[in-house]
Design an enzyme around this catalytic site. Sequence first.
Site, short mmCIF file in Angstrom:
data_model
loop_
_atom_site.label_atom_id
_atom_site.label_comp_id
_atom_site.label_asym_id
_atom_site.label_seq_id
_atom_site.Cartn_x
_atom_site.Cartn_y
_atom_site.Cartn_z
N CYS A 75 7.75 -27.30 88.65
CA CYS A 75 8.92 -27.65 87.82
C CYS A 75 8.75 -27.36 86.34
CB CYS A 75 9.24 -29.14 87.97
SG CYS A 75 9.42 -29.72 89.67
N HIS A 132 12.05 -31.75 82.04
CA HIS A 132 11.01 -32.53 82.73
C HIS A 132 9.72 -32.56 81.91
CE1 HIS A 132 9.59 -34.89 85.96
NE2 HIS A 132 8.72 -34.04 86.42
#
Length: 795
Positions: A75, A132
């Site tokens: 991610c 993130h």
Amino acid sequence: MITNNRFFFLLLLFTATACSHEETSDRPNVLFITVDDMNGWGVKNYYPAAQMPYFEQLKSQSYNFTKAICPSPVCVPSRAAFFSGVAPHKTGAYHNGSDPWRRSEILRRVEAMPECFKRNGYSTFGRGKIFHAKLDEGREEAMFDNRPIYKGGFGPFGEETTWVGGKGKFQSVKAWEGPDTDFPDVVNADATIEFLQQQHDAPFFCYLGLWRPHTPYTAPKRFFDRYEDSDITYPAGYRAGDLDDVPSMGLDLVDSLGFFGPDLETRREVFREMIRGYLATSSFADWSVGRVIEALDASPYAENTIVVVASDNGYHMGEKEKWQKGTLWELSAYSPLLVRLPNGKSLEMPQTVSLMDIYPTLLEYCRLDGPKHDLDGESLLSLIENPDRKRSPSFMSYGEEYSSVYDGRYRYIRYPDDSHELYDHDSDPHEWDNIASAVNSQPIIQRLALEIPKTFVETLGGRTEAMQKISGLPKNFKNEPSAFEALLNTGDIRIRDPFILPVVESKTYYMYAQIRNRLNEDGAPQGVEVYTSKDLMHWTPPKPVLQLATDFWSRKSVWAPEVHFYQGAYYLLVTLTSEQKISEAPNSLNGETQWKRGTHIFRSEKPEGPFEVIRQEGHTPVEWMSLDGTLWLENGQPHLVFCHEWAQTLDGTIDLVALSPDLSRPVGKPQQLFKASGAPWVRNMKDIGYKRNGLVTDGPYFYRNSKAELIMIWSSFGVSEYAIGQARSETGSVFGPWTQIEDPLVAANGGHGMIFDTFDGQMMLAYHQPNSRGKERMHLERIGEDENGLLRIIK
């Protein structure tokens, strides 16, 4: 530059009249949606049971790039790359936990995608899982106009009985019967729909980051109800012995599914639950995407909005003995990528493209003044204009010199040691047979190798997904061998405060470390783990050795483990922090909360644990902020030597307290040995550029030299960042008095050292360097004595 033909082509695409850069109201809008960890089960129909009707509808309206790959198969680095337009091999952001936007000088300077749109007069909106990763203070708020920029998180999590495989809350598989709004994806999608229903005078850039189908596998019950037990079959890509022809550095990236059971039969029921959970969360994500696009289509903006839907990376479901992501193979690399233009034309696009192409595509389509930095991707509009056009192979990395190149038929993988793999997707779509050694493969390898960058910048640190997955700390764990057999090199292990215990009987070195430091992720387990080695260069994967009960006094953080052999048993000394605040402390942390912390001692019959509690309370004073305890015997009397932390005292100290013979409790009151300010090399943190005010004491450890003098090594901040200094007891006793040595033993941003002897009689110093979070590695230095009996590093 856009050619005249391309310009007219773009006019047709978004059915707008020609406009100047000043007339921003006629520019197209952007709706950019990412899902998290979605593979090709639904989008590419790899798993027939997957039900994703909204994606099916979207494919019928979009350009579907069936051979798109991510820039990194996890991610954080993938998002850093496609939001910035700068590839991981240039920023060093290869892994999760790398803190890329604050630690990469390139990413701190670039104009990220939302920043570019905002500078060009767009209204910007962002919700959900965006980067993130943390950004410098205020930067994300400057990117997006909406307030608050609500993100949410991975929850809701199921209760412990739903933790399939016993691995922790991220392994929850549960049909959720609470309200839909328990899920951040629903809350964020609702807010996005509301945004699309508003009147906008300026063009908009609208980003929605969904958290599903990422674990935990919790979703509203109606999505679980779509799948009967009879629908759940094992993935088609599984083959026993698949990894037999994979190089050892490729095996390092594989968790081998050992935490699901020792063999396929015992894993089947666990897999059945996990697969059903993934299907349910995929259908949930499909519904979330669909209702946002339906809201767009019902708005006045449908005829002038480009829609981009993508996943940040791919996903394994047991294929190649891998669960989740983080490899260089197809299943981690492939990322769904659909681009819908207002003309509604659909086409399956077979070219090799990358998520890196999103930024330049939107830049060209929306006719923006581009950023000052170069973008590594290439606009997709030339392919949309000419679907028969060829593209160069796509490149993905997962670490320095970890390379994966794909040309649509062949995937070539090369590792830092030059071992490699080659797969022919025409005959081997599951990448079962590595044909890199075949004679007729050499021209293919030479051609694809040209796409690998000549240089890779140094990694920012972080962790691989394999090491995250095999080291979970289940509540009732057993210290059984892992199915993951590949050894780790010392330099590959991110570790802070390393401690090595040589066990002569087995000729084995045990290296103890905190789990959280390696994982560095919300929800990561707190505890202690151990690596083992025969040569100090190659280590087994870590195994958990300490688990704290749910009602234990401290579970907030666990660090700085030491293990000592004493009276026939092994004792683990570790620093713990509780959820309770201390009652009084000076304002040395700029108003930050200060927690009760101290050293606690645990016992085991074996060096590999598990270690069990011998006292419910800590071994240091309850109202002190204490840390980094070590064990010292003075005339047969055990003592705990520890640090009274600068956060409470401003001028940190090193203290000791006597222990009972069984180490179960302290005896008497602590006694101060010295203050940090007594060492000439120590600097206050604020004087060397830190915001905090204090003189640190950290990591005491003892050595008795050849003159029978007692030497203590300990750490603090010096002129050149973190350092290890020495002190000598003038009496040879732990009670001192102690004289501080003027020059540190290690001066260059490394610390928390300990000393041990190798099995061939060499004295070694182990410490972490650099001290920077995310980059720490263990350093081993051979040491000896100088003419004064002080320690020196032998070069």
